[in-house]
Enzyme design. Structure first.
Site, short mmCIF file in Angstrom:
data_model
loop_
_atom_site.label_atom_id
_atom_site.label_comp_id
_atom_site.label_asym_id
_atom_site.label_seq_id
_atom_site.Cartn_x
_atom_site.Cartn_y
_atom_site.Cartn_z
CB THR A 36 -13.86 -5.08 -2.65
OG1 THR A 36 -15.25 -5.21 -2.37
CG2 THR A 36 -13.46 -3.62 -2.73
CD GLU A 89 -0.83 -13.96 -9.85
OE1 GLU A 89 -1.46 -14.10 -10.92
OE2 GLU A 89 -1.03 -13.02 -9.09
CE1 TYR A 104 -13.23 -15.56 -13.60
CE2 TYR A 104 -12.93 -13.86 -15.25
CZ TYR A 104 -13.17 -14.22 -13.94
OH TYR A 104 -13.37 -13.26 -13.01
CB THR A 132 -27.85 -0.46 -4.23
OG1 THR A 132 -26.88 0.03 -3.29
CG2 THR A 132 -29.04 -1.01 -3.48
CG HIS A 158 -2.85 -8.10 -8.87
ND1 HIS A 158 -2.51 -9.35 -8.43
CD2 HIS A 158 -3.73 -8.28 -9.87
CE1 HIS A 158 -3.18 -10.25 -9.14
NE2 HIS A 158 -3.92 -9.62 -10.03
#
Lengths: 291, 371
Positions: free
Chosen positions: A98, A210, A160, A17, A249
């Protein structure tokens, strides 16, 4: 064949939701993903694009039958609990989209999942796409053609990018897996590459690494041991990242001389992996390898 | 996630709380305070250390010695003015100079591959530890510590002996390791490092500290003082570099790849700026304005591949940045992915260059910066 998922995979969406959960449920449905239900505690009884919402996974399974996989969009503060809920309900593949989950929390649920033989992809990952068949997560479907190249990546957006450049080059992907950009993730480059090795449809493997950690070096070791024999083309992001500066990150804790782009590139080159210096070079290199 | 590197004195403050010994010293914010700091030490020689969040400080001239109050003030003035790898210190740490018998290396990291904490120990501590690790990897001892299991000292007694420690130092060593492990767990640190850990007579003293915390974990840390933690709130996570091409990307991987690409085409990035996944138009606007206002930036290369990020949000952000800032610079945008058609339309209606491939945009941005 595809790895980890197939067209029958029954998927649930935890956090359906929320803004992202809702938006990507729509995109996944449009792509053909079999979503049997979603959860959001306190929102049971609602519908999101005709997908029934339940308060708990237990109720969802009672009504809709067992789910094979879960895609988690729950915010970081309660995402670990969502992972444990999925594990307790016998879900074998958990894709954690997440971002910002504290790494010590991740460490704990990843170890628990490993004990139980459950596969976790992520956190902080774009998920899995089997082009033309199904997708679990946020990978843009129209960037990928179906084909014979397996893609495994530490970076969401470069995944992507690679799908898109393969497509422009007339090549396609069997399955693409974004393993996540956090320091601790459920599955490593090597583990996914080994699944591609076993997959009959996959002829070559593209690896996007990476700086930081030693996953690429371990993959090289695995190739050296003969565990992966299919041709591999790799791209390592962060070749020009200055040491001592953290790049988002990914920026690694580059300690003890490991984790630099050059250490990774050398390790991979030494076992015959072709290195692309731009993501757009990947299709050409792969085509040559597959000749 | 982003990490927060503590300054040496902040780390040492934590060491002290966890029973790890540190040199006698104090922190100053003005050169004049150096006189009192020197006097209070009651030693013949003091070390003045620039407090910047980067390594290689000693080699860059960020550490000086002083033998009296006047010298301490003079050298402090010098250090406060000296930029080290882009950082100007706001603090200096003034410490007693110690006579060191041996330099060890000790660290505790959250080990990605082993999925536990790993304690790393070497008897060859000091500035060249990375070189030691590469040339003689067997000289680095690694011991795992499950963060949810009790600490056991006996493996470290054995390690202490193997690196040549004797007598009282064996227990001191295990005590230091225990302190470091507890600090790592309580602060949910990605890395805690003591390099060098000095043998000074019958004591082990942490001569330096390096602590990397994770900003996503700060709500759960148990360390007792936290005033420095709000530094992590550095709004847009920009890393300054040497060149003149401003770079914005979404996702750390793609942003790094964008940087690599600019180098590949012969340009030099001015910065690294990752707007992250699902960036709002407001965040993009802020990022673009920051680069427009930065004098060294000659052209902008914005590379977006939208998954969770929506191209129309990004395009709106760019357009509103141009409305807000009066400064005009050549902007090259590569915009693909979720809602790309909407995004492109928005940019094209404002006459902004949009490209389908990152290479084209990179080439143009490099060319424009060179003109």
């Amino acid at each position: 064949m595809v790895i980890l998922v197939d067209k029958e995979t029954k998927v649930i969406v935890q956090g359906i939701t929320g803004k992202e959960g809702r938006f990507h449920t729509k995109l996944m449905l449009e792509y053909g993903t079999k979503i049997i239900g979603g959860t959001s505690p306190g929102r049971g009884g609602e519908n999101i694009y005709n997908v029934p919402v339940y308060d708990t996974i237990e109720e969802l399974i009672q009504k809709e039958g067992q789910a094979d996989a879960s895609v988690i969009f729950v915010p970081a503060s309660s995402a670990p609990e969502a992972v444990y809920e999925a594990m307790d309900n016998g879900i074998q593949l958990i894709v954690v989209i997440t971002e910002h989950i504290p790494p010590y929390e991740t460490l704990r649920f990843v170890r628990k999942a490993r004990e139980k033989g459950i596969t976790i992809i992520g956190p902080n990952c774009p998920g899995i796409i089997a082009p033309g068949i199904t997708k679990l997560g946020i990978i843009p479907g129209n960037s990928f053609n179906r084909g014979r190249i397996g893609v495994v990546s530490r970076s969401g957006t470069i995944t992507y990018e690679v799908g898109y450049s393969l497509k422009r080059y007339g090549l396609g992907v069997s399955t693409a897996v974004g393993i996540g950009g956090d320091p601790i993730v459920g599955r490593s480059l090597k583990e996914i590459a080994k699944l591609f090795e076993k997959d009959e449809e996959t002829e070559g493997i593209v690896v996007i690494g990476e700086i930081g950690g030693t996953m690429e070096e371990e993959l090289a070791e695995s190739i050296r041991r003969g565990e992966i024999k299919k041709p591999v083309v790799a791209y390592i992001a962060g070749m020009t990242a200055p040491p001592e500066k953290r790049m988002g990150h990914a920026g690694a804790i580059i300690t003890m001389g490991k984790g630099t782009a050059s250490s990774k590139i050398e390790a991979l080159k030494s076992v015959g992996v072709k290195i692309a210096f731009l993501p757009s070079e990947i299709p050409k290199l792969m085509k040559e390898e597959l000749k | 996630m982003k990490d927060l590197r503590l300054l040496e004195f902040e780390g040492k403050g934590l060491f002290k709380l966890y029973g790890i010994q540190i040199p006698k010293g104090s922190v100053i914010k003005e050169p004049q305070e150096a006189a009192k700091a020197f006097r209070d030490l009651e030693v013949k020689e003091a070390v003045l250390k620039s407090q910047v969040p980067v390594g290689g400080r000693g080699k860059a001239g960020g550490i000086l010695k002083a033998r009296n109050e006047e010298e301490a003030v003079e050298k402090s003035k010098e250090l406060f003015k000296k930029e080290i790898k882009g950082f100007l210190p706001k603090h200096l740490l003034i410490e007693e100079a110690l006579e060191v018998q041996q330099e060890l290396y000790l660290s505790c990291i959250l080990d990605r591959e082993d999925k536990t904490l790993s304690v790393l120990i070497s008897k060859f501590g000091g500035m060249d530890i990375e070189q030691v690790a590469l040339e003689n990897p067997l000289s680095i001892i690694k011991i795992s510590q499950d963060p949810w299991e009790p600490f056991k000292a006996h493996p470290f007694y054995k390690v202490a002996k193997s690196i040549g420690l004797r007598g009282n130092l064996i227990q001191e060593f295990a005590k230091t390791v225990k302190g470091l492990i507890n600090l790592t767990i309580d602060s949910k640190a990605m890395l805690t490092e003591i390099n060098p850990l000095a043998v000074v007579k019958d004591k082990l003293i942490a001569m330096d500290s390096k602590i990397l915390l994770d900003d996503d974990s700060l709500n759960n840390v148990k360390i007792p003082y936290r005033e420095f933690l709000n530094r992590a709130e550095n709004e847009i996570g920009i890393v300054e570099l040497e060149g003149n091409i401003g770079i914005i990307g979404n996702g750390a991987g793609l942003t790094m790849a964008t940087m690599d690409m600019v180098y590949y085409f012969g340009g030099r990035p001015a910065n690294f700026l990752d707007v992250g996944g699902g960036a709002s138009s407001e965040k993009v606007k802020q990022a673009v304005v920051t680069l427009l206002n930065n004098n060294k930036v000659k052209s902008l290369f914005i590379n977006i591949f939208g998954g969770i990020t929506r191209c129309d949000e990004v395009a709106n952000g760019i357009v509103s940045a141009l409305r807000e800032s009066r400064i005009r610079k050549p902007i090259f945008v590569r915009l693909v992915g979720t809602n790309q058609e909407e995004g492109k339309k928005i940019l094209e209606s404002e006459n902004i260059n949009v490209f389908d491939t990152a290479e084209e945009a990179a080439r143009e941005a490099v060319k424009a910066a060179g003109e």
